[in-house]
Design an enzyme around this catalytic site. Structure first.
Site, PDB file in Angstrom:
ATOM      1  N   ASN A   3       0.869  -1.181   0.000  1.00  0.00           N
ATOM      2  CA  ASN A   3       0.000   0.000   0.000  1.00  0.00           C
ATOM      3  C   ASN A   3       0.906   1.231   0.000  1.00  0.00           C
ATOM      4  O   ASN A   3       1.459   1.596   1.038  1.00  0.00           O
ATOM      5  CB  ASN A   3      -0.889  -0.041   1.257  1.00  0.00           C
ATOM      6  CG  ASN A   3      -1.723   1.224   1.410  1.00  0.00           C
ATOM      7  OD1 ASN A   3      -1.802   2.046   0.495  1.00  0.00           O
ATOM      8  ND2 ASN A   3      -2.337   1.378   2.578  1.00  0.00           N
ATOM      9  N   TRP A   4       1.063   1.827  -1.177  1.00  0.00           N
ATOM     10  CA  TRP A   4       1.999   2.960  -1.291  1.00  0.00           C
ATOM     11  C   TRP A   4       1.422   4.238  -0.697  1.00  0.00           C
ATOM     12  O   TRP A   4       2.138   5.241  -0.578  1.00  0.00           O
ATOM     13  CB  TRP A   4       2.352   3.199  -2.765  1.00  0.00           C
ATOM     14  CG  TRP A   4       3.129   2.099  -3.427  1.00  0.00           C
ATOM     15  CD1 TRP A   4       3.444   0.864  -2.897  1.00  0.00           C
ATOM     16  CD2 TRP A   4       3.698   2.128  -4.740  1.00  0.00           C
ATOM     17  NE1 TRP A   4       4.166   0.132  -3.820  1.00  0.00           N
ATOM     18  CE2 TRP A   4       4.339   0.874  -4.951  1.00  0.00           C
ATOM     19  CE3 TRP A   4       3.728   3.078  -5.761  1.00  0.00           C
ATOM     20  CZ2 TRP A   4       5.000   0.573  -6.140  1.00  0.00           C
ATOM     21  CZ3 TRP A   4       4.387   2.770  -6.952  1.00  0.00           C
ATOM     22  CH2 TRP A   4       5.019   1.537  -7.133  1.00  0.00           C
ATOM     23  N   LYS A   5       0.145   4.233  -0.384  1.00  0.00           N
ATOM     24  CA  LYS A   5      -0.527   5.444   0.148  1.00  0.00           C
ATOM     25  C   LYS A   5      -0.296   6.615  -0.816  1.00  0.00           C
ATOM     26  O   LYS A   5      -0.223   6.412  -2.022  1.00  0.00           O
ATOM     27  CB  LYS A   5      -0.055   5.725   1.573  1.00  0.00           C
ATOM     28  CG  LYS A   5      -0.161   4.464   2.447  1.00  0.00           C
ATOM     29  CD  LYS A   5      -0.064   4.724   3.906  1.00  0.00           C
ATOM     30  CE  LYS A   5      -0.220   3.394   4.662  1.00  0.00           C
ATOM     31  NZ  LYS A   5      -0.235   3.540   6.094  1.00  0.00           N
TER      32      LYS A   5
ATOM     33  N   HIS B 249      -9.580   1.306   4.428  1.00  0.00           N
ATOM     34  CA  HIS B 249      -8.355   1.514   5.208  1.00  0.00           C
ATOM     35  C   HIS B 249      -8.661   2.491   6.344  1.00  0.00           C
ATOM     36  O   HIS B 249      -9.452   3.425   6.176  1.00  0.00           O
ATOM     37  CB  HIS B 249      -7.248   2.067   4.300  1.00  0.00           C
ATOM     38  CG  HIS B 249      -5.916   2.055   4.971  1.00  0.00           C
ATOM     39  ND1 HIS B 249      -5.539   3.031   5.859  1.00  0.00           N
ATOM     40  CD2 HIS B 249      -4.883   1.179   4.910  1.00  0.00           C
ATOM     41  CE1 HIS B 249      -4.324   2.746   6.324  1.00  0.00           C
ATOM     42  NE2 HIS B 249      -3.911   1.624   5.758  1.00  0.00           N
TER      43      HIS B 249
ATOM     44  N   GLU C 257      -7.093   4.921   7.459  1.00  0.00           N
ATOM     45  CA  GLU C 257      -6.856   6.335   7.115  1.00  0.00           C
ATOM     46  C   GLU C 257      -8.051   6.902   6.352  1.00  0.00           C
ATOM     47  O   GLU C 257      -8.406   8.073   6.522  1.00  0.00           O
ATOM     48  CB  GLU C 257      -5.554   6.460   6.298  1.00  0.00           C
ATOM     49  CG  GLU C 257      -4.333   6.286   7.198  1.00  0.00           C
ATOM     50  CD  GLU C 257      -3.105   5.706   6.508  1.00  0.00           C
ATOM     51  OE1 GLU C 257      -3.061   5.702   5.263  1.00  0.00           O
ATOM     52  OE2 GLU C 257      -2.200   5.247   7.235  1.00  0.00           O
TER      53      GLU C 257
ATOM     54  N   GLU D  20      -5.567  -4.647  10.564  1.00  0.00           N
ATOM     55  CA  GLU D  20      -4.562  -3.605  10.769  1.00  0.00           C
ATOM     56  C   GLU D  20      -4.900  -2.787  12.028  1.00  0.00           C
ATOM     57  O   GLU D  20      -5.699  -1.848  11.958  1.00  0.00           O
ATOM     58  CB  GLU D  20      -4.544  -2.652   9.569  1.00  0.00           C
ATOM     59  CG  GLU D  20      -4.222  -3.331   8.265  1.00  0.00           C
ATOM     60  CD  GLU D  20      -3.601  -2.354   7.268  1.00  0.00           C
ATOM     61  OE1 GLU D  20      -2.503  -2.628   6.805  1.00  0.00           O
ATOM     62  OE2 GLU D  20      -4.214  -1.310   6.995  1.00  0.00           O
TER      63      GLU D  20
ATOM     64  N   GLY E 151       2.207   2.596  10.671  1.00  0.00           N
ATOM     65  CA  GLY E 151       3.167   3.683  10.490  1.00  0.00           C
ATOM     66  C   GLY E 151       3.829   4.130  11.776  1.00  0.00           C
ATOM     67  O   GLY E 151       4.493   5.162  11.817  1.00  0.00           O
TER      68      GLY E 151
ATOM     69  N   SER F 154       3.181  -1.846  10.365  1.00  0.00           N
ATOM     70  CA  SER F 154       4.630  -1.894  10.580  1.00  0.00           C
ATOM     71  C   SER F 154       5.212  -3.286  10.356  1.00  0.00           C
ATOM     72  O   SER F 154       6.148  -3.696  11.048  1.00  0.00           O
ATOM     73  CB  SER F 154       4.991  -1.369  11.980  1.00  0.00           C
ATOM     74  OG  SER F 154       4.534  -0.031  12.136  1.00  0.00           O
TER      75      SER F 154
HETATM   76  P1  PGA Z   1       2.608   0.432   7.667  1.00  0.00           P
HETATM   77  O1  PGA Z   1       1.179   0.629   6.966  1.00  0.00           O
HETATM   78  O2  PGA Z   1       3.172  -0.861   7.175  1.00  0.00           O
HETATM   79  O3  PGA Z   1       3.421   1.637   7.240  1.00  0.00           O
HETATM   80  O4  PGA Z   1       2.368   0.408   9.131  1.00  0.00           O
HETATM   81  C1  PGA Z   1       0.310  -0.441   6.774  1.00  0.00           C
HETATM   82  C2  PGA Z   1      -0.961   0.050   6.152  1.00  0.00           C
HETATM   83  O5  PGA Z   1      -1.418   1.136   6.518  1.00  0.00           O
HETATM   84  O6  PGA Z   1      -1.550  -0.621   5.271  1.00  0.00           O
END
Ligand code: PGA
Length: 259
Positions: free
Chosen positions: A10-12, A99, A101, A171, A177, A217
């Site tokens: 997931n490159w966001k 997600h 976010e 998640e 993150g 993470s």
């Molecule tokens: P992260 O993100 O590996 O940077 O914690 C995972 C995600 O949000 O899908």
């Protein structure tokens, strides 16, 4: 029941179209036959999808492309949104949905997540459905109930056939993150509860087939702990998916857990 491991990046909101070519090319260059034991998906920003698809398609590297979001309607007056037929047209076959976010920053509700999941399944498009609790919910001892409620809401109305298009990514929000991860035991407890919930919704067989990922993470140093869990079938990778070395190592680690 053996499930093929899945590693999705997931490159966001990272990488311009030009930069996305460099990153996807770097990953594709490392492709080896071992990778066939794993489903590998890159989920760049929407505007990068065509470029990334073109790189991967040219290389015949068997890596799929996915979007990070979609709208549930096929077209219409929805300024700024992207439909599933549009994503298909640029070569995407996967879509991340719900997600944390998107839920936290863009007000995505359980009902919107459900509409997207249903629309994706109806279009034979693979959904990676994200669920996960906040630290407050975990500290209150409510994580299992909270996450299973999210799963019920996301998959509501799906039949067993439609559920085949779903993968669930657990998640925990407090691990995304932050460099802080759930322990494999914590992740396995929730993954097992997710599978039991799916069995309740669409039957034992579908639940046995459905992949459950861990995200938060996840990196090469901690991936074995998660991959060794009986109910965890791969990872949704954020930060580490932007580094060629780390992402490729995660795929290699996952391949060791394939049948
Ligand atoms: P992260 O993100 O590996 O940077 O914690 C995972 C995600 O949000 O899908």
């Amino acid at each position: 029941m053996s499930r093929k491991p899945l590693i999705a990046g997931n490159w966001k909101m990272n990488k311009t179209p030009a930069e996305s070519v460099v990153l996807s090319q770097g990953i594709s260059n490392r492709y080896s036959r071992k990778w066939n034991k794993v489903d590998v998906v890159l989920c760049p920003p929407t505007i990068d999808l065509r470029s990334v698809f073109t790189v991967l398609d040219f290389d015949k590297s068997n890596i799929d492309v996915g979007a990070q979001n979609c709208h549930w309607e096929p077209s219409g007056a929805f300024t700024g949104e992207t439909s599933i037929p549009m994503l298909k047209d640029v070569g995407a076959a996967w879509c991340i949905v719900g997600h944390s976010e998107r839920r936290d920053y863009f007000g995505e509700t359980d009902s919107m997540v459900n509409k997207k999941v249903r629309a994706l399944a109806e279009s034979s498009f693979n959904a990676i459905v994200c669920v996960g609790e906040s630290l407050a919910v975990r500290d209150a001892g409510d994580a299992v109930r909270f996450v299973c409620d999210q799963v019920r809401a996301a998959l509501a109305g799906l039949d067993a056939h439609e559920a085949e298009y779903c993968t669930i990514a657990y998640e925990p929000i407090w691990a995304i993150g932050t460099g802080r991860t759930a322990t494999p035991e914590q992740a396995e407890e929730i993954a097992a509860a997710i599978r039991a919930t799916v069995a309740d919704l669409v039957g034992e067989q579908s639940a046995a087939n459905m992949r459950v990922l861990y995200g938060g993470s996840m990196k090469p140093e901690n991936a074995d702990g998660f991959m060794a869990c009986p109910n965890i079938d791969g990872g949704l990778i954020g930060g580490a998916s932007l580094k060629v070395e780390d992402f490729c190592e995660l795929v290699e680690i996952a391949s060791a857990y394939a049948d």
